[in-house]
Design a protein around this motif. Structure first.
Motif, PDB file in Angstrom:
ATOM      1  N   CYS A 180      53.690 -69.434  36.641  1.00  0.00           N
ATOM      2  CA  CYS A 180      53.013 -69.653  37.335  1.00  0.00           C
ATOM      3  C   CYS A 180      51.559 -69.398  37.430  1.00  0.00           C
ATOM      4  CB  CYS A 180      53.408 -69.229  38.781  1.00  0.00           C
ATOM      5  SG  CYS A 180      53.555 -67.482  38.860  1.00  0.00           S
ATOM      6  N   GLY A 181      50.599 -69.689  38.066  1.00  0.00           N
ATOM      7  CA  GLY A 181      49.121 -69.456  37.833  1.00  0.00           C
ATOM      8  C   GLY A 181      48.278 -70.261  38.872  1.00  0.00           C
ATOM      9  N   GLN A 182      46.957 -69.880  39.021  1.00  0.00           N
ATOM     10  CA  GLN A 182      46.082 -70.468  39.891  1.00  0.00           C
ATOM     11  C   GLN A 182      44.608 -70.378  39.364  1.00  0.00           C
ATOM     12  OE1 GLN A 182      46.106 -68.262  43.589  1.00  0.00           O
ATOM     13  NE2 GLN A 182      46.269 -66.499  42.718  1.00  0.00           N
ATOM     14  N   VAL A 183      43.928 -71.175  40.107  1.00  0.00           N
ATOM     15  CA  VAL A 183      42.531 -71.077  39.697  1.00  0.00           C
ATOM     16  C   VAL A 183      41.681 -70.794  40.837  1.00  0.00           C
ATOM     17  CG1 VAL A 183      42.719 -72.718  37.601  1.00  0.00           C
ATOM     18  CG2 VAL A 183      42.460 -73.614  39.566  1.00  0.00           C
ATOM     19  N   ALA A 184      40.586 -70.318  40.603  1.00  0.00           N
ATOM     20  CA  ALA A 184      39.453 -70.220  41.548  1.00  0.00           C
ATOM     21  C   ALA A 184      38.277 -70.966  40.907  1.00  0.00           C
ATOM     22  CB  ALA A 184      39.257 -68.511  41.784  1.00  0.00           C
ATOM     23  N   ILE A 185      37.592 -71.781  41.899  1.00  0.00           N
ATOM     24  CA  ILE A 185      36.761 -72.693  41.607  1.00  0.00           C
ATOM     25  C   ILE A 185      35.508 -72.295  42.448  1.00  0.00           C
ATOM     26  CG2 ILE A 185      35.872 -75.115  41.387  1.00  0.00           C
ATOM     27  CD1 ILE A 185      38.539 -75.909  40.703  1.00  0.00           C
ATOM     28  N   GLU A 186      34.325 -71.879  41.646  1.00  0.00           N
ATOM     29  CA  GLU A 186      33.052 -71.730  42.339  1.00  0.00           C
ATOM     30  C   GLU A 186      32.042 -72.438  41.775  1.00  0.00           C
ATOM     31  OE1 GLU A 186      30.101 -67.894  43.861  1.00  0.00           O
ATOM     32  OE2 GLU A 186      32.141 -67.511  43.048  1.00  0.00           O
ATOM     33  N   GLY A 187      31.400 -73.227  42.219  1.00  0.00           N
ATOM     34  CA  GLY A 187      30.498 -74.371  41.674  1.00  0.00           C
ATOM     35  C   GLY A 187      31.057 -74.892  40.532  1.00  0.00           C
ATOM     36  N   ASP A 188      30.370 -74.933  39.173  1.00  0.00           N
ATOM     37  CA  ASP A 188      31.043 -75.298  37.954  1.00  0.00           C
ATOM     38  C   ASP A 188      31.745 -74.305  37.246  1.00  0.00           C
ATOM     39  OD1 ASP A 188      28.767 -73.801  37.287  1.00  0.00           O
ATOM     40  OD2 ASP A 188      27.812 -75.198  35.915  1.00  0.00           O
ATOM     41  N   MET A 189      32.091 -73.115  37.832  1.00  0.00           N
ATOM     42  CA  MET A 189      32.755 -72.047  37.175  1.00  0.00           C
ATOM     43  C   MET A 189      34.112 -72.067  37.559  1.00  0.00           C
ATOM     44  SD  MET A 189      30.166 -69.124  36.649  1.00  0.00           S
ATOM     45  CE  MET A 189      30.798 -68.447  35.178  1.00  0.00           C
ATOM     46  N   GLY A 191      37.843 -69.887  37.230  1.00  0.00           N
ATOM     47  CA  GLY A 191      38.736 -68.773  36.910  1.00  0.00           C
ATOM     48  C   GLY A 191      40.007 -68.848  36.738  1.00  0.00           C
ATOM     49  N   LEU A 192      40.753 -68.435  35.712  1.00  0.00           N
ATOM     50  CA  LEU A 192      42.322 -68.457  35.663  1.00  0.00           C
ATOM     51  C   LEU A 192      42.657 -67.088  36.395  1.00  0.00           C
ATOM     52  CD1 LEU A 192      42.824 -69.848  32.250  1.00  0.00           C
ATOM     53  CD2 LEU A 192      43.386 -70.934  34.254  1.00  0.00           C
ATOM     54  N   TYR A 193      43.796 -67.127  37.045  1.00  0.00           N
ATOM     55  CA  TYR A 193      43.932 -66.082  37.789  1.00  0.00           C
ATOM     56  C   TYR A 193      45.657 -66.065  37.926  1.00  0.00           C
ATOM     57  CZ  TYR A 193      39.419 -64.421  39.110  1.00  0.00           C
ATOM     58  OH  TYR A 193      38.161 -63.960  39.242  1.00  0.00           O
ATOM     59  N   ASP A 194      46.227 -64.770  38.031  1.00  0.00           N
ATOM     60  CA  ASP A 194      47.526 -64.748  38.099  1.00  0.00           C
ATOM     61  C   ASP A 194      48.573 -65.522  37.255  1.00  0.00           C
ATOM     62  OD1 ASP A 194      47.488 -62.765  40.192  1.00  0.00           O
ATOM     63  OD2 ASP A 194      46.592 -64.263  41.402  1.00  0.00           O
ATOM     64  N   ILE A 195      48.099 -65.488  35.887  1.00  0.00           N
ATOM     65  CA  ILE A 195      49.048 -66.480  34.705  1.00  0.00           C
ATOM     66  C   ILE A 195      50.165 -65.315  34.572  1.00  0.00           C
ATOM     67  CG2 ILE A 195      48.980 -67.520  32.823  1.00  0.00           C
ATOM     68  CD1 ILE A 195      47.146 -68.703  34.718  1.00  0.00           C
ATOM     69  N   ALA A 226      34.921 -71.892  31.968  1.00  0.00           N
ATOM     70  CA  ALA A 226      36.017 -71.220  32.469  1.00  0.00           C
ATOM     71  C   ALA A 226      35.841 -69.618  32.119  1.00  0.00           C
ATOM     72  CB  ALA A 226      37.204 -71.851  31.719  1.00  0.00           C
ATOM     73  N   TYR A 227      36.569 -68.822  32.971  1.00  0.00           N
ATOM     74  CA  TYR A 227      36.776 -67.299  32.484  1.00  0.00           C
ATOM     75  C   TYR A 227      37.937 -66.791  32.981  1.00  0.00           C
ATOM     76  CZ  TYR A 227      36.007 -66.347  37.548  1.00  0.00           C
ATOM     77  OH  TYR A 227      36.318 -66.495  38.683  1.00  0.00           O
ATOM     78  N   LEU A 228      38.344 -65.778  32.368  1.00  0.00           N
ATOM     79  CA  LEU A 228      39.653 -65.116  32.716  1.00  0.00           C
ATOM     80  C   LEU A 228      39.447 -63.462  32.446  1.00  0.00           C
ATOM     81  CD1 LEU A 228      41.484 -64.628  29.905  1.00  0.00           C
ATOM     82  CD2 LEU A 228      41.722 -66.907  30.144  1.00  0.00           C
ATOM     83  N   GLN A 229      40.474 -62.626  32.940  1.00  0.00           N
ATOM     84  CA  GLN A 229      40.489 -61.573  32.560  1.00  0.00           C
ATOM     85  C   GLN A 229      41.865 -60.992  32.107  1.00  0.00           C
ATOM     86  OE1 GLN A 229      39.772 -60.218  36.736  1.00  0.00           O
ATOM     87  NE2 GLN A 229      37.529 -60.649  36.679  1.00  0.00           N
TER      88      GLN A 229
END
Length: 262
Positions: A180-189, A191-195, A226-229
């Motif tokens: 499972c996972g989700q993305v947060a979209i802000e403008g043209d960025m 973020g991959l989250y909770d992968i 795209a970005y991730l932590q």
């Protein structure tokens, strides 16, 4: 940006990455203390229950620590301070170490400047992707992680009140959730989250399939970068992200007053 920030990337991009990640993790429970953004959400994610030192302020570090500690004591949470290349005042990390705060959770922020080049390939024939609401997602990923009910509810509340839109999905094989996972979209960025990959399905390419599907969806919504932590010690995940075109942008870690909190 202080002198500890990476030099290999454009400073504007680094600031945008940091601001995007702060916006995506914003909880309802937060306040400012002399230039420090104090977050005290009772969920699992430290980025939503830690101090972000976004401005130097005017008080001594020791005085601000005391004020922040009071907030976390009242919330019955351990105090964590997130240290990034942007933390203020300059030299804060060394000052916190001198005050006895221990270091933990070395993390990398990774960025892919051209995700469109790395999202080829559809779903394997034995897999399906199910879009889900944010509450259902928080419950599902929380169950997979072993999060408490309170942590799942706090996660769902944070997503529901986020100033940044999230889109969540479950990857299934034979009707069973394997990732499972989700993305947060802000403008043209984006973020991959909770992968998260179910333990029994690890090592089978699930995370790669999931990330490519999530990024493809985000690109269709206008995302370009795209970005991730990711935990610096998570070698398999970092190797996957490198193959997908992500490279390290900067690092951060936490410091805490708690002797055992992780």
């Amino acid at each position: 940006m202080n002198d500890r920030a990476p030099r290999a990337f454009d400073a504007t991009l680094l600031h945008r990455l940091e601001e995007a990640s702060l916006n995506a993790s914003a909880p309802p429970q937060q306040l400012l203390i002399d230039g420090w953004l104090v977050r005290f959400c009772p969920g699992k994610a430290k980025r939503a229950r830690s101090v972000n030192a976004i401005s130097a302020g005017r008080l001594l570090v020791a005085d601000k620590l005391a004020l922040c500690q009071r907030v976390y004591d009242e919330a019955e949470l351990p105090l964590f301070i997130r240290i990034t290349p942007f933390s203020e005042p300059s030299g804060l990390d060394a000052q916190l170490e001198a005050h006895g705060l221990r270091k933990l959770d070395d993390t990398r922020v990774m960025v892919c400047a051209d995700p469109a080049r790395h999202i080829g390939g559809g779903l394997p024939p034995d897999m399906s992707l199910q879009r889900v609401g944010l509450d259902a997602f928080a419950q599902t990923v929380g169950a997979l992680r072993g999060s408490s009910l309170a942590q799942r509810q706090a996660h769902a509340q944070r997503l529901a009140n986020s100033p940044v839109p999230f889109f969540a999905a479950l990857l299934k094989r034979g009707g069973e959730v394997v990732g499972c996972g989700q993305v947060a979209i802000e403008g043209d960025m984006v973020g991959l989250y909770d992968i998260f990959t179910a333990p029994a399905a690890r090592g089978r390419g699930v995370a790669g399939v999931l990330c490519r599907q999530l990024l493809a969806d985000a690109l269709s919504r206008g995302a370009k970068t795209a970005y991730l932590q990711v935990d610096a010690a998570n070698a398999p995940a970092r190797a996957l992200y490198h193959r997908m075109g992500f490279i390290d942008a900067y690092a951060y870690h936490y410091r805490t007053t708690h002797p055992t909190a992780a």
